[in-house]
Design an enzyme around this catalytic site. Structure first.
Site, PDB file in Angstrom:
ATOM      1  N   ALA A 156       0.894  -1.253  -0.262  1.00 28.21           N
ATOM      2  CA  ALA A 156       0.071   0.045   0.057  1.00 28.21           C
ATOM      3  C   ALA A 156       0.903   1.412   0.047  1.00 28.21           C
ATOM      4  CB  ALA A 156      -1.050  -0.130   1.234  1.00 28.21           C
ATOM      5  N   ARG A 158       0.817   3.802   1.593  1.00 25.64           N
ATOM      6  CA  ARG A 158       1.289   4.325   2.996  1.00 25.64           C
ATOM      7  C   ARG A 158       2.658   3.715   3.232  1.00 25.64           C
ATOM      8  NH1 ARG A 158      -3.312   1.237   3.765  1.00 25.64           N
ATOM      9  NH2 ARG A 158      -3.058  -0.391   5.045  1.00 25.64           N
ATOM     10  N   TYR A 159       2.918   2.643   2.957  1.00 25.82           N
ATOM     11  CA  TYR A 159       4.133   1.798   3.226  1.00 25.82           C
ATOM     12  C   TYR A 159       5.444   2.106   2.421  1.00 25.82           C
ATOM     13  CZ  TYR A 159       0.967  -0.926   5.981  1.00 25.82           C
ATOM     14  OH  TYR A 159      -0.145  -1.084   6.937  1.00 25.82           O
ATOM     15  N   THR A 160       5.274   2.373   1.107  1.00 25.90           N
ATOM     16  CA  THR A 160       6.373   2.877   0.422  1.00 25.90           C
ATOM     17  C   THR A 160       6.777   4.218   0.216  1.00 25.90           C
ATOM     18  OG1 THR A 160       4.813   2.930  -1.538  1.00 25.90           O
ATOM     19  CG2 THR A 160       5.649   0.794  -1.184  1.00 25.90           C
TER      20      THR A 160
END
Length: 794
Positions: A156, A158-160
């Site tokens: 997602a 928001r993680y990368t």
């Protein structure tokens, strides 16, 4: 609505431009303000013109979707969403030498300012631009999970985290130099570039893939060094030709490597027409192991293939499931399973960080032929695939169109020359403006005491300065805002030095702008400098070879008997020496012909329409049932019946004939065809029928025996019959009106006729004399039903 989707229709884009405001609105941009008051809105179209109105509206919609979403621009090679992502990252300072930023922050900025669509569309586009297995030269440097070649999705947003790659500067570096136009975003609160000032042809470097409304594009990636050398040479040389370009561009260069199997001419044809396809194969090596064992290792994959996909295909083939609507696995699936299990022992994925692709296949035995083993895997899996060419892009005229590779290069070179010209013009304006300011400061430096007195004593110093020293308002404003420390002697020297340097630069810029030849030389030199910095070696090997087809792939070699019924039902049974009397057929049907062969052998079927069909014996359904209609395994034309079935060596000869009295000699190789629809072998006139062909032993002297429907017999030497690959042939027997050729045979020394005389069936060896071809023959006192010959293979 065929003309709606034909992108090469001459008046298509003229029609598409009927509604430019609607086009811009659909593309996510407000229309440009009109230069004059708009005309009052037109009345609703009359009912008779509804079709034309709908067509125009649909075409405008198709153009808008293609230009604003699906089709890349020839100038920078980007689709609008990609262009907006790169521009937003640059505006945020998310450069290659700065820390990564959260992907969600980038996506939010893009959809909030420039691209009013879903966040998933923007993030997926950004992910693809960061995948080194999708793009030949990635434009985004991703940190985190951005998916894999096996089809794993990215984490997602928001993680990368992301930032631009160094090569992305070639797209964005000249944005502030007046090189491209800007337009308002969808709500007019920001500006965005219409196109990026690409220093290299990124459309060809990274390729593109997209589907619009009635338009699709498929541009393969290429090697930077090869592409840039063509671009630089084309810019330098006005006489550069398409043939020279094709010599310099051998073919695409895919991120995953692989091997291009297509011939240079096939690649050239695709480049020249803008449409085509090439065959690409995985690259592999045979690794030697202990005790003479070996294994096949896949090291590079073609586009669209992955380790997971290949292993999944192997699993499906070796563990088949019934097809939709069927209760059991069919014979073809079982044969494929048997074949693969007889060759393949193990299949595993050993890919890791050091080796992005390593798929290992172990054979059942080291005695298996290595090439046959590899060819079978290539034929049955996506280790060998086809890559399409469809060179469609938005050209310099703003219309999406399919173009040749040479035209793409030509248009990009025009754009690049115009971009550099704008950059130099912009810089010249900056230099002139700076010189203008420094000249004013130099006047102040030379008259500093008087200037200070004038400013101190005057109520309006600006007009006084302008009047006293003939300054411009710009110079006067700069003098009034200047700091006192900038009027020191040291600063005066710096001003003079800077003016001298700027005058040299201005002279150089004016010289470049006045000389198209020097301008082109500068553009070509910059391209070659970028090539030295970012160029790399070719990854994809171009080595033409034949594709591995299913018909040529290894099959389990075993004896089989192929059976054809009179009504055209085809089947095969394992083994030879089958008691044909025990075979069962559908009601009203019976045995027509049965041949013994091996499962890899080609079986030839001759249709009543003169077409010959080829199928491998292993592809014919087996089992104890009635078989399948021949039309389900070969492409028989409606109303066509099978008149003969045979097999043999490529060089074996066959005498072909028809009821019109014509015939010729052909070989088994002449009759063979790779197409399911077969090949036209014999040309027939209306009412003529194909007679059963006669297969002959090579090198044995023979005669030809022809029998007409009026029971006349003609014998002549076989050497008088012409050998040809296809056609109508020569006259075998002269026929009287209403007569036809009934039987044809070949023999060495003895001929026997089977027929009926006075109600009795008898076999008789007739007395005959050898005549010449095309004669009418002599009557025989026998109603002939068959010919029996000696030393002739059936």
């Amino acid at each position: 609505m065929k003309d709606v989707i034909d992108i090469n229709t001459p008046d298509l884009f003229e029609q598409l431009e009927v509604l430019p405001d609607e086009d811009m609105a659909l593309a996510g941009h407000p229309p440009e303000p009109p230069e004059s008051p708009p005309e009052p809105p037109a009345a609703e179209p009359p009912q008779d013109d509804l079709a034309d109105y709908a067509k125009a509206a649909y075409l405008a919609y198709a153009m808008a979707v293609s230009k604003s979403r699906a089709i890349p621009d020839v100038r920078d090679g980007q689709k609008p969403v990609q262009r907006r992502i790169l521009y937003a990252m640059r505006e945020m300072g998310n450069e290659w030498d700065k820390p990564h930023k959260k992907s969600a922050r980038i996506v939010g900025d893009v959809i909030g300012k420039y691209h009013p669509h879903g966040d998933s569309a923007v993030y997926e586009a950004a992910v693809r631009m960061a995948q080194d297995f999708s793009l030949r030269y990635p434009l985004i440097d991703g940190q985190g999970n951005f998916g894999s070649l096996d089809g794993d999705s990215a984490a997602a947003m928001r993680y990368t985290e992301v930032r631009l790659t160094p090569i992305a500067q070639l797209l964005l570096g000249e944005l502030d130099h007046g090189t491209v136009a800007f337009r308002q975003n969808y709500d007019g609160s920001f500006e965005e570039p219409v196109v990026l000032p690409a220093r290299l042809p990124f459309l060809l470097l990274n390729g593109a893939s997209g589907i619009g409304v009635g338009i699709a594009t498929e541009v393969p990636p290429h090697n930077l060094r090869e592409v840039c050398e063509v671009a630089a040479t084309m810019i330098e040389s006005p006489s550069f030709t398409e043939a020279q370009m094709l010599d310099m561009i051998p073919g695409p260069d895919f991120p995953g490597g692989g091997q291009i199997l297509s011939s240079p001419q096939e690649i050239r044809n695709a480049y020249t027409s803008g449409r085509g396809s090439i065959a690409v194969r995985a690259r592999y090596v045979f690794e030697e192991m202990a005790r003479g064992q070996w294994q096949l290792v896949i090291t590079e994959l073609p586009p669209g293939a992955s380790a997971a996909k290949v292993l999944s295909e192997i699993e499906t083939l070796t563990n088949p499931q019934p097809k939709l609507g069927k209760k059991a696995v069919d014979q073809g699936q079982m044969q494929t399973k048997t074949l693969l299990l007889s060759l393949l022992d193990t299949a595993r994925d050993e890919s890791d960080k050091e080796q992005s692709v390593r798929i290992v296949f172990g054979p059942k035995s080291s005695r298996i032929d290595r090439d046959e083993f590899a060819r079978t895997l290539l034929a049955y899996t996506s280790l060998e695939t086809t890559v399409s060419f469809n060179l469609v892009q938005v050209g310099l005229d703003g219309n999406p169109m399919q173009k040749s590779l040479f035209t793409i290069f030509s248009e990009w070179c025009q754009f690049r020359i115009a971009t550099v010209e704008k950059r130099l013009g912009h810089r010249l304006g900056k230099v002139n403006d700076r010189v203008h300011i420094l000249e004013g400061r130099h006047i102040v430096f030379l008259n500093i005491d008087e200037v200070i007195r004038l400013i101190r004593e005057s109520d309006e110093p600006k007009p006084a300065l302008i009047a006293r020293y003939s300054l411009s308002e710009r110079q006067a404003d700069d003098i009034l805002e200047i700091r006192l420390r900038q009027l020191s002697r040291l600063e005066g020297i710096k001003i003079e030095q800077e003016i001298a340097e700027l005058m040299k630069e201005r002279s150089k810029l004016e010289s470049l702008l006045a000389s198209p030849a020097r301008m082109k030389s500068l553009v070509a030199r910059e391209i070659r400098e970028d090539t030295k910095k970012f160029g790399d070696d070719r990854r994809t090997l171009i080595q033409p070879e034949r594709r591995a087809s299913l018909s040529e792939a290894a099959v389990l070699d075993e004896p089989v008997t192929v059976i054809l019924s009179e009504k055209g039902w085809l089947r095969q049974r394992q083994g030879h020496g089958i008691d044909l009397a025990t075979l069962s057929f559908k009601e009203g049907d019976k045995l027509f012909v049965a041949i013994e062969c091996r499962s890899p052998d080609a079986v030839l079927l001759l249709g009543s329409d003169g077409r010959a069909y080829t199928i491998t014996a292993s592809q014919i359904p087996g089992g104890k049932g009635d078989g399948v209609p021949a039309g389900s395994v070969v492409g028989l034309q409606p109303g066509t019946k099978i008149v003969s079935m045979m097999t043999g060596q490529q060089e074996d000869q066959v005498l072909l004939s028809n009821s019109g009295g014509y015939g010729f000699v052909a070989t088994i190789a002449d009759m063979a065809s790779r197409q399911k629809g077969g090949k036209l072998l014999m040309t027939l006139e209306e009412g003529e029928q194909v007679l059963p062909p006669v297969k002959m032993q090579k090198g044995v002297p023979r005669y030809v025996a022809c029998v007409s429907s009026s029971d006349k017999l003609l014998v002549f030497p076989l050497g008088e019959v012409k050998q040809m690959p296809k056609g109508r042939g020569v006259i075998l027997m002269g026929l009287e009106k209403g007569d036809s050729l009934k039987l044809v045979g070949v023999f060495e020394d003895t001929l026997m006729l089977k027929g009926v005389r006075r109600g009795r069936t008898i076999d008789e060896v007739p007395q005959f004399e050898v005549a010449k071809r095309a004669r009418k023959g002599k009557p025989v006192n026998l109603k002939i039903e068959a010919l029996h010959t000696s030393k002739v293979s059936s």
